[in-house]
Design a protein around this motif. Sequence first.
Motif, short mmCIF file in Angstrom:
data_model
loop_
_atom_site.label_atom_id
_atom_site.label_comp_id
_atom_site.label_asym_id
_atom_site.label_seq_id
_atom_site.Cartn_x
_atom_site.Cartn_y
_atom_site.Cartn_z
N PRO A 151 3.13 17.96 -5.22
CA PRO A 151 3.53 19.28 -4.71
C PRO A 151 2.44 19.95 -3.87
CG PRO A 151 4.31 19.00 -6.95
CD PRO A 151 3.47 17.79 -6.65
N THR A 152 1.16 19.89 -4.31
CA THR A 152 0.08 20.53 -3.53
C THR A 152 -0.10 19.81 -2.20
OG1 THR A 152 -0.99 20.36 -5.68
CG2 THR A 152 -2.18 21.56 -3.95
N SER A 153 -0.12 18.49 -2.28
CA SER A 153 -0.31 17.69 -1.08
C SER A 153 0.84 17.92 -0.10
CB SER A 153 -0.37 16.21 -1.51
OG SER A 153 -0.59 15.38 -0.44
N ARG A 180 12.46 29.95 9.75
CA ARG A 180 12.01 29.75 8.37
C ARG A 180 12.03 28.26 8.01
NH1 ARG A 180 16.21 32.46 5.90
NH2 ARG A 180 17.04 30.49 5.20
N ILE A 181 11.05 27.86 7.20
CA ILE A 181 11.08 26.49 6.64
C ILE A 181 11.70 26.60 5.25
CG2 ILE A 181 9.70 24.48 5.95
CD1 ILE A 181 9.64 25.08 8.99
N ASP A 182 12.81 25.92 5.03
CA ASP A 182 13.51 26.02 3.73
C ASP A 182 13.07 24.96 2.74
OD1 ASP A 182 14.91 28.24 4.41
OD2 ASP A 182 16.84 27.25 4.73
N TYR A 183 12.72 23.77 3.23
CA TYR A 183 12.36 22.67 2.32
C TYR A 183 11.12 21.97 2.85
CZ TYR A 183 17.16 23.15 0.64
OH TYR A 183 18.34 23.65 0.13
N CYS A 184 10.32 21.47 1.91
CA CYS A 184 9.13 20.69 2.27
C CYS A 184 8.95 19.65 1.17
CB CYS A 184 7.93 21.64 2.33
SG CYS A 184 6.35 20.78 2.42
N TRP A 185 8.75 18.41 1.56
CA TRP A 185 8.59 17.37 0.53
C TRP A 185 7.79 16.21 1.09
CZ3 TRP A 185 13.03 18.04 3.40
CH2 TRP A 185 13.59 16.92 4.01
N GLY A 186 7.43 15.29 0.22
CA GLY A 186 6.73 14.08 0.65
C GLY A 186 7.26 12.90 -0.14
N GLY A 187 6.87 11.73 0.28
CA GLY A 187 7.28 10.52 -0.44
C GLY A 187 6.29 9.41 -0.14
N LEU A 188 6.40 8.35 -0.90
CA LEU A 188 5.49 7.21 -0.69
C LEU A 188 6.21 6.10 0.05
CD1 LEU A 188 3.62 6.94 -4.11
CD2 LEU A 188 2.81 7.88 -1.94
N VAL A 189 5.60 5.70 1.16
CA VAL A 189 6.11 4.56 1.94
C VAL A 189 5.50 3.29 1.36
CG1 VAL A 189 6.00 3.48 4.22
CG2 VAL A 189 6.40 5.94 4.02
N ASP A 190 6.32 2.25 1.16
CA ASP A 190 5.83 0.96 0.63
C ASP A 190 5.41 0.07 1.81
OD1 ASP A 190 8.47 0.81 1.47
OD2 ASP A 190 9.09 -0.61 -0.08
N VAL A 208 0.87 -1.19 0.00
CA VAL A 208 0.00 0.00 0.00
C VAL A 208 0.91 1.24 0.00
CG1 VAL A 208 -1.81 1.25 1.22
CG2 VAL A 208 -1.75 -1.25 1.31
N PRO A 209 0.79 2.11 -1.01
CA PRO A 209 1.61 3.34 -1.01
C PRO A 209 0.99 4.37 -0.08
CG PRO A 209 0.35 3.18 -3.07
CD PRO A 209 -0.06 2.00 -2.23
N VAL A 210 1.72 4.76 0.96
CA VAL A 210 1.21 5.71 1.95
C VAL A 210 2.11 6.94 1.96
CG1 VAL A 210 0.71 6.08 4.40
CG2 VAL A 210 0.27 3.85 3.38
N GLY A 211 1.51 8.12 1.83
CA GLY A 211 2.31 9.34 1.83
C GLY A 211 2.85 9.67 3.21
N SER A 212 4.10 10.13 3.26
CA SER A 212 4.66 10.65 4.51
C SER A 212 5.38 11.95 4.12
CB SER A 212 5.62 9.64 5.13
OG SER A 212 5.95 10.01 6.44
N PHE A 213 5.40 12.91 5.02
CA PHE A 213 5.78 14.28 4.64
C PHE A 213 6.82 14.84 5.61
CE2 PHE A 213 1.53 13.14 3.38
CZ PHE A 213 1.54 13.44 2.02
N ILE A 214 7.63 15.78 5.10
CA ILE A 214 8.77 16.26 5.89
C ILE A 214 9.01 17.75 5.61
CG2 ILE A 214 11.26 15.94 6.31
CD1 ILE A 214 10.94 13.03 5.46
N ILE A 215 9.43 18.47 6.67
CA ILE A 215 9.92 19.84 6.46
C ILE A 215 11.35 19.94 7.01
CG2 ILE A 215 7.72 21.09 6.39
CD1 ILE A 215 7.93 21.58 9.38
N ALA A 216 12.12 20.87 6.46
CA ALA A 216 13.47 21.14 6.99
C ALA A 216 13.57 22.63 7.25
CB ALA A 216 14.53 20.71 5.98
#
Length: 425
Positions: free
Chosen positions: A309-311, A334-344, A251-259
């Motif tokens: 990108p929107t999510s 400040r938040i410099d980076y924001c991204w997400g990825g799919l967990v398997d 199941v692909p599950v989104g997980s998200f991160i900020i730096a």
Amino acid sequence: MKLEPYWLATAPKFGAAASGPVSGKVDVAIVGGGFTGLSAALALAKSGASVAVLEAGRVVGEASGRNGGHCNNGLAHDLGGLAQTLGLERASALYRAFDVAVDQVEVLIAREAIDCDFRRTGKIKLAAKPGHFAKLEKSAELLRREVEPDLVVVQPRDTRSEIGSDGFYGGLVFPRGAHMHMGRFGVGLAEAAARAGAAIHENAAVTGLHRLSGYAHRVVTPRGELEAKQVLLATGASRQGPFAWLRRRIVPVGSFIIATEPLSENLAGSIMPTRRTATTTKNIGNYFRLTPDNRLIFGGRARFALSSPTSDAKSGAILQARMLELFPQLAGTRIDYCWGGLVDMTSDRLPRAGERDGIFYSLGYSGHGTQMSVHMGQIMARVMGGDTAANPLAGLDWPAVPGHFGPPWFLPFVGAYYRYQDWRH
Ligand SMILES: Cc1cc2nc3c(=O)[nH]c(=O)nc-3n(C[C@H](O)[C@H](O)[C@H](O)COP(=O)(O)OP(=O)(O)OC[C@H]3O[C@@H](n4cnc5c(N)ncnc54)[C@H](O)[C@@H]3O)c2cc1C
């Protein structure tokens, strides 16, 4: 704020990709250029096999370059709970396989001279509610006895010696946990595999896989096709290619991160004086760590959604609010980076590796795989050479997820269930 992974934005570009069409005959075709595929490519090429890696995008462009940067030993599961289903011996053996995996990452980094800030800082698992500490303390007895002799219990009153927040109530320190720069590690791993002779094709999504006689498989990509004696699927949470059997089990599950921006030495020290990797006891909890230049990398399953990108931006706003709740001293940062990825994700959160219908696979690390993917790449190189006993995951049964045929329509319901559990307990 950049909507891209900090790890990829601050790593050198991989400069040794194969150019020209995909063609010819190889001993092994590897589908997927994340840590699993690249590590297998390195091991196989070193053993003298001709190897082609076929990567749909760029090397380490998915989970391997989009994760939280933790490289922790042991299982993320509660050992006692897993022992109830698998037996204590098997559960402990799986725990130790993840210990070996971190050791192997460390050995590989030293052997291939990869500059990626690997550090054994230890991991802290933090009680997210007062009642969670007693459960952690209870689990510590079994952990210490079976697999984690140097485990340290941090009493609730001592939490601030580890974390500068009033949001936690004690925890457990696992001293062998590590972290590293995932982009620099991944590019270094790809370069090592290319140096050893593997041909690494980027932008070469596998769209067809056909059984042949003699040379065993025809592997089709938009950039051409090749024949391979053996095929390894190292495709993580892939949503493309002819892999329906795997997609019914992952199941692909989104997980998200900020730096954040780099913090001052004082501020970084006030948040995480011991600079460990940190996770929490909630089902929908957070994971965080500092980088060597004092950015806080703060992640979580902010929303039960896929990554785009929107999510990612929506999730980033939720994560920032949560980060400020835990660390109000970061107001104005400040938040410099924001991204997400799919967990398997697999249904029991254990990875799977083996062979089916003459095709090898290793995936399903369920969000705890930066170490095991590298280790399993090496292990699958041995398994494909005939050493099937090397596989620590052999024998785990793997039924399809009921009702799951590809798109994870049920994620919002799963999210609601876990949120309810976190609210209740
Ligand atoms: C947001 C996030 C945070 C995480 N945090 C952590 C953490 O802190 N610690 C930890 O231990 N683990 C973490 N993980 C998990 C860890 O990153 C993964 O377990 C690990 O990187 C898996 O590596 P992999 O090579 O198996 O998969 P991936 O890195 O996903 O690689 C699979 C590759 O296959 C390619 N591919 C897919 N289909 C095809 C096709 N048809 N043809 C060609 N190529 C294809 C993809 O493009 C991809 O590059 C996290 C994961 C995510 C998403």
